[in-house]
Design a protein around this motif. Sequence first.
Motif, PDB file in Angstrom:
ATOM      1  N   ILE A  31      23.668 -20.923 -74.815  1.00 30.00           N
ATOM      2  CA  ILE A  31      24.971 -20.289 -74.881  1.00 30.00           C
ATOM      3  C   ILE A  31      25.344 -20.167 -76.351  1.00 30.00           C
ATOM      4  N   TRP A  81      28.655 -16.450 -75.727  1.00 31.73           N
ATOM      5  CA  TRP A  81      29.942 -16.947 -75.240  1.00 31.73           C
ATOM      6  C   TRP A  81      31.083 -16.157 -75.875  1.00 31.73           C
ATOM      7  N   TYR A  98      23.922 -25.818 -74.241  1.00 29.32           N
ATOM      8  CA  TYR A  98      25.233 -25.455 -74.776  1.00 29.32           C
ATOM      9  C   TYR A  98      25.806 -26.620 -75.576  1.00 29.32           C
ATOM     10  N   TYR A 156      32.938 -15.478 -72.322  1.00 30.41           N
ATOM     11  CA  TYR A 156      34.246 -16.118 -72.161  1.00 30.41           C
ATOM     12  C   TYR A 156      35.347 -15.077 -71.966  1.00 30.41           C
TER      13      TYR A 156
END
Length: 212
Positions: free
Chosen positions: A78, A118, A12, A150
């Motif tokens: 990610i 994400w 990430y 998210y």
Amino acid sequence: MAAESPYFFLSYARGHFDTGSHPHKWIVKFFRDLCADIAELTGSPTPGYMDKQRLEIGTRWPFELTDALATCKVLLPIFSPQYFTSDYCGKEWEIFSRRITRHPWGDDPPKVIIPVHWTPMEIEDLPEMVRHVQHRQADLPQHYQREGLYGIMRLGKYREAYKETVLHLARAIVKAAGVELTPLDESERVPPHQIPSAFTDVKAFKGGLDDR
């Protein structure tokens, strides 16, 4: 006795998560929840690896990060716009991709890269070199498909969708780990500055680099 290799390596853009009073808050929660599910499914003492340091350009990578990337069973990137302009994420992708090209596969390469969105991203938003990776899975919750990880973490009404998403990813990682990708030899674990970023063309197109 050699330590068991992690089931997955979480790749990430660290700088993207280094804001606010609780750096990495949401990504750390995801990592811990995913590790908990994989541990339940496998009994593994090392379900995943996540590096929490922010690596500046020229910084030496920790040995354990290099070893984890060289031995992990699955790469879990990610996906976010920042991911594809991160020099170090590009290096992680490059190193893991080299392991895939060496694997004795048949007509199809092993599906050992499992992206997590994400934020919502369509295939046309992704760089050409990653579009071959299966980045959508039909049996993931629709809320995740629409909001991204998210979004379902931040909104309480999607709590069950988040739990379902994490468990689905855990099962997918365990299944993909059955490929038993060959680790890099010790001699091949070269310093990252000797490894080109897989995303060089993306960064050039966007007009710059991010350190992480």
